[in-house]
Design a protein around this motif. Structure first.
Motif, PDB file in Angstrom:
ATOM      1  N   LEU A   1      -0.848   3.009   3.785  1.00 34.90           N
ATOM      2  CA  LEU A   1      -2.165   4.331   2.799  1.00 34.90           C
ATOM      3  C   LEU A   1      -1.594   5.918   3.616  1.00 34.90           C
ATOM      4  O   LEU A   1      -1.471   6.602   1.830  1.00 34.90           O
TER       5      LEU A   1
ATOM      6  N   VAL B   1      -5.369   2.056  -8.985  1.00 30.58           N
ATOM      7  CA  VAL B   1      -6.079   2.909  -7.980  1.00 30.58           C
ATOM      8  C   VAL B   1      -7.366   2.105  -8.150  1.00 30.58           C
ATOM      9  O   VAL B   1      -7.440   1.301  -6.725  1.00 30.58           O
ATOM     10  N   PRO B   2      -7.620   1.332  -8.909  1.00 33.41           N
ATOM     11  CA  PRO B   2      -8.679   0.119  -8.844  1.00 33.41           C
ATOM     12  C   PRO B   2      -8.350  -1.058  -7.832  1.00 33.41           C
ATOM     13  O   PRO B   2      -9.134  -1.736  -7.789  1.00 33.41           O
ATOM     14  N   ARG B   3      -6.988  -1.789  -8.418  1.00 29.22           N
ATOM     15  CA  ARG B   3      -6.785  -2.854  -7.846  1.00 29.22           C
ATOM     16  C   ARG B   3      -6.000  -2.887  -6.692  1.00 29.22           C
ATOM     17  O   ARG B   3      -6.081  -3.413  -5.908  1.00 29.22           O
ATOM     18  N   LEU B   4      -6.130  -1.122  -6.140  1.00 30.61           N
ATOM     19  CA  LEU B   4      -5.360  -1.227  -4.465  1.00 30.61           C
ATOM     20  C   LEU B   4      -7.073  -1.334  -4.065  1.00 30.61           C
ATOM     21  O   LEU B   4      -6.613  -1.967  -2.980  1.00 30.61           O
ATOM     22  N   VAL B   5      -8.265  -0.620  -4.141  1.00 28.02           N
ATOM     23  CA  VAL B   5      -9.231  -0.816  -3.883  1.00 28.02           C
ATOM     24  C   VAL B   5      -9.817  -2.339  -3.259  1.00 28.02           C
ATOM     25  O   VAL B   5      -9.599  -2.986  -2.285  1.00 28.02           O
ATOM     26  N   VAL B   6      -9.512  -2.963  -4.651  1.00 30.28           N
ATOM     27  CA  VAL B   6     -10.198  -4.590  -4.581  1.00 30.28           C
ATOM     28  C   VAL B   6      -9.059  -5.458  -3.491  1.00 30.28           C
ATOM     29  O   VAL B   6      -9.410  -6.039  -2.812  1.00 30.28           O
ATOM     30  N   LYS B   7      -7.684  -5.256  -3.682  1.00 29.06           N
ATOM     31  CA  LYS B   7      -6.707  -5.544  -2.649  1.00 29.06           C
ATOM     32  C   LYS B   7      -6.994  -5.666  -1.238  1.00 29.06           C
ATOM     33  O   LYS B   7      -6.987  -6.709  -0.375  1.00 29.06           O
ATOM     34  N   PHE B   8      -7.633  -4.042  -0.761  1.00 28.32           N
ATOM     35  CA  PHE B   8      -7.848  -3.720   0.291  1.00 28.32           C
ATOM     36  C   PHE B   8      -8.662  -4.073   0.595  1.00 28.32           C
ATOM     37  O   PHE B   8      -9.680  -5.159   2.104  1.00 28.32           O
ATOM     38  N   LEU B   9      -9.928  -4.250  -0.375  1.00 27.18           N
ATOM     39  CA  LEU B   9     -11.216  -4.952   0.887  1.00 27.18           C
ATOM     40  C   LEU B   9     -11.219  -6.176   0.992  1.00 27.18           C
ATOM     41  O   LEU B   9     -11.947  -7.177   1.819  1.00 27.18           O
TER      42      LEU B   9
ATOM     43  N   MET C   1       0.761  -1.594   0.071  1.00 27.61           N
ATOM     44  CA  MET C   1      -0.343   0.130   0.112  1.00 27.61           C
ATOM     45  C   MET C   1       0.561   1.724  -0.145  1.00 27.61           C
ATOM     46  O   MET C   1       0.487   2.887  -0.662  1.00 27.61           O
TER      47      MET C   1
END
Length: 311
Positions: A297, A269-277, A248
């Motif tokens: 982050l 950015v979408p990959r970051l969000v998916v990985k976080f979730l 992150m």
């Protein structure tokens, strides 16, 4: 066939730099055996693996030099230390960077060097990289050109020997020392994740080219375990909370840099969000995962290369 017989088995001007941290002894043994037969020298930089096993393993190979670090300084610092050691070897003009879990196939180094020489006649080449496959998967990983909204995946199909691409993974990358002098060393502030991506972005920003070499092959074990997730046939590579912190932090640090391609940021950015979730909701230890990802982050947004929180 006669041309193959004329090709030298070893590239004496190439020094392989291998970074290790608690390696699998069987994989590392296979790797060192292959590298000793193909490269002029091998420098193993060990990030403080405890015990004597590393010394005993490396001692079995006369062309292998072990550089044992007193503490884990991270991938980037270890690579830089190995490159510095390689520069002291007579006649070395190129370094081959290798992870501990990659095993070259026969002729890999020669194929890389030949491709680099060919391409360097027409353009400034920062690095060439291998075609690789995870033994658990049935296909070779593609080379990639960064596009938006999705990357263009380039597979070797016999139509060309080399593939122009936008980044190469660390392992299996052959880099001329002259290119390192111009692009600069690996960014030690990143510690581990996205070290290869950052260096490639820096190189291409300076006008260098990168090529994947279809005729150079290796086995590359990517990730220790995978978590099965519905709708994702390959599953998710499981990472420790500490590793998630670096993932992150470092990608956000890259967002801040002027030479990072804007289209990569837009799709990452979408990959970051998916990985976080995924790691917050589905993969244990969820609470530690969230704590480390949030800390990463925050550090990235603040532009700080701080270490992860203590357990």
């Amino acid at each position: 066939m006669s041309e193959l017989h004329e090709t030298p088995a070893r590239e004496s001007g190439v020094c392989a730099v291998v970074v290790t941290y608690h390696p699998d002894a069987v994989l590392l043994t296979a790797q060192l055996k292959a590298l000793q037969a193909q490269a002029g020298c091998v420098v193993v930089v060990d990030n403080a693996t405890p015990g004597q096993a590393m010394r005993e393993l490396c001692a079995a190979y006369p062309q292998v030099e072990l550089l044992a670090l007193a503490e884990n300084l991270g991938l980037a610092a270890a690579l830089n230390a190995g490159i510095t050691a390689a520069r002291t070897k007579p006649g070395i003009t190129h370094v081959l960077l290798m992870d501990q879990d990659s095993v070259p196939e026969a002729g890999m180094v020669v194929a890389l060097k030949n491709a680099l020489d060919r391409r360097s006649q027409r353009t400034r080449v920062a690095a060439v990289g291998t075609r690789f496959r995870d033994p658990r998967e049935g296909v070779d990983a593609p080379f990639v050109r960064i596009r938006f909204p999705v990357n263009r995946q380039l597979h070797c199909n016999g139509a060309c020997d080399e593939v122009a691409c936008d980044f190469l993974i660390t392992s299996g990358s052959l880099i001329p020392l002259d290119a390192l002098d111009q692009v600069g060393s690996m960014d030690e502030d990143l510690f581990i994740d996205n070290v290869d991506l950052e260096w490639c972005f820096r190189a291409t920003h300076q006008g260098f080219a990168l090529f994947g070499v279809c005729g150079a092959r290796m086995l590359h074990h990517h990730g220790a375990t995978r978590h099965r997730v519905p709708g994702m046939p390959r599953g998710v590579v499981v990472h420790t909370p500490r590793r998630l912190f670096y993932m992150m932090r470092n990608r956000v640090l890259l967002y801040r840099r002027a030479y990072t391609p804007r289209r990569w940021i837009a799709q990452d950015v979408p990959r970051l969000v998916v990985k976080f979730l995924l790691f917050a909701l589905l993969i244990a230890p969820r609470r530690k995962n969230v704590r480390c990802m949030v800390a990463g982050l925050r550090a990235g947004i603040a532009g700080r290369s701080t270490p992860p929180p203590e357990d």
